[in-house]
Write an enzyme that holds these catalytic residues in place. Structure first.
Site, PDB file in Angstrom:
ATOM      1  N   TYR A 153     110.021  47.168 145.848  1.00 13.60           N
ATOM      2  CA  TYR A 153     110.165  46.179 144.775  1.00 13.60           C
ATOM      3  C   TYR A 153     110.263  46.857 143.410  1.00 13.60           C
ATOM      4  CZ  TYR A 153     108.850  41.862 142.211  1.00 13.60           C
ATOM      5  OH  TYR A 153     108.795  40.773 141.375  1.00 13.60           O
ATOM      6  N   LYS A 157     113.367  46.563 140.897  1.00 13.58           N
ATOM      7  CA  LYS A 157     113.210  45.974 139.562  1.00 13.58           C
ATOM      8  C   LYS A 157     113.578  46.974 138.457  1.00 13.58           C
ATOM      9  CE  LYS A 157     111.978  41.762 140.574  1.00 13.58           C
ATOM     10  NZ  LYS A 157     113.019  40.716 140.498  1.00 13.58           N
TER      11      LYS A 157
END
Ligand SMILES: NC(=O)c1ccc[n+]([C@@H]2O[C@H](COP(=O)([O-])OP(=O)(O)OC[C@H]3O[C@@H](n4cnc5c(N)ncnc54)[C@H](O)[C@@H]3O)[C@@H](O)[C@H]2O)c1
Length: 252
Positions: A153, A157
């Site tokens: 993640y 991001k």
């Protein structure tokens, strides 16, 4: 052209931050395509908007599926008009420490956040460049700065921040801006799922997070919707390639 004639797409808008952004943009006068994995899941967001006098349609699409994305964008253009505002919000988490993380959990997270944002933006940019106006807002996260248990993640991001800056460079000459919002802890089903996985009651989890946040509370979807509303507004045309951390305090 005024904002009342703008058409916006918000992905992952069946619930949480996406639903709040879709609802806020409709209140601002935009017509909104509410995209999520299936059209039925978008109905609550759409009916909330239409009950308040706004214009919205539900469209089902997996943003990581190339054919589904091009069909969805064509459907939006057909039902509402050419989209010139895009909020890449759809997201998933598949948290684990690196040594336990499966390849499929890595690829799922990359697929939704990075591949999904790429496919959506590539499909919508033709409408934006033709209109000589566009606003792209990508949902990054404070996890881009690193977060234990989120190697997939945080990489996605952080990747979205580079993606945003390059969009700004390539599309600026067409009147298109691209910016990222990097939220801190926002109270949604995503953070509730994290609390559940860590076996901490959500209230306790939120209180623990709030204690670390300078403004003394966790964020709400409306906090992010407010930022998105500003970034897609007509007056924000000189803000591009930026990452705005919306986290109740500074980040490092
Ligand atoms: N909640 C937070 O604290 C927080 C913090 C930073 C960033 N974010 C980011 O904000 C965005 C929204 O988060 P949220 O908390 O509202 O999450 P959420 O889990 O409540 O909602 C995410 C939505 O995205 C949809 N979605 C997932 N995969 C999809 C796909 N392949 N195609 C289409 N739709 C898909 C889901 O069905 C769901 O409706 C995400 O990108 C998330 O990573 C959230």
């Amino acid at each position: 052209m005024t904002s009342t004639s703008r058409i916006a797409i918000v992905t992952g808008a069946a619930r949480g931050i996406g639903a709040a952004i879709a609802t806020r943009l409709a209140t601002d006068g935009l017509a909104v395509a509410v995209i999520d994995l299936d059209a039925a899941s978008c109905e609550a967001t759409v009916s909330g908007i239409t009950a308040a006098g706004g214009r919205a349609v539900a469209v089902g699409a997996d943003v990581s599926d190339e054919a589904a994305v091009s069909a969805a964008v064509a459907e939006v253009a057909d039902r509402l008009g050419p989209p010139t505002v895009l909020v890449n919000n759809a997201g998933v988490i598949r948290d684990n420490l690196l040594f336990k993380m499966s390849l499929s959990d890595w690829e799922t997270v990359m697929g939704v956040h990075l591949r999904g944002s790429f496919l959506m933006t590539r499909a919508v940019q033709a409408h934006m460049t033709e209109a000589r106006f566009g606003r792209v807002v990508n949902l990054s996260s404070t996890s881009a700065l690193g977060n234990r248990g989120q190697v997939n993640y945080s990489a996605a991001k952080a990747g979205l921040q580079g993606f945003t800056k390059t969009l700004a460079l390539e599309l600026g000459r067409f009147g298109v801006t691209a910016n990222a919002i990097a939220p801190g802890f926002i109270e949604t089903e995503m953070t509730a799922a994290t609390a559940e996985r860590m076996r901490v009651p959500f209230e306790e989890f939120k209180a623990g997070a709030a204690a670390q946040i300078p403004v003394g509370r966790v964020g709400q979807p409306a906090d992010i919707a407010h930022t998105a509303s500003f970034l897609v507004s007509e007056g924000a045309g000189f803000i591009s390639g930026q990452v705005i951390y919306v986290a109740g305090g500074p980040t490092c």
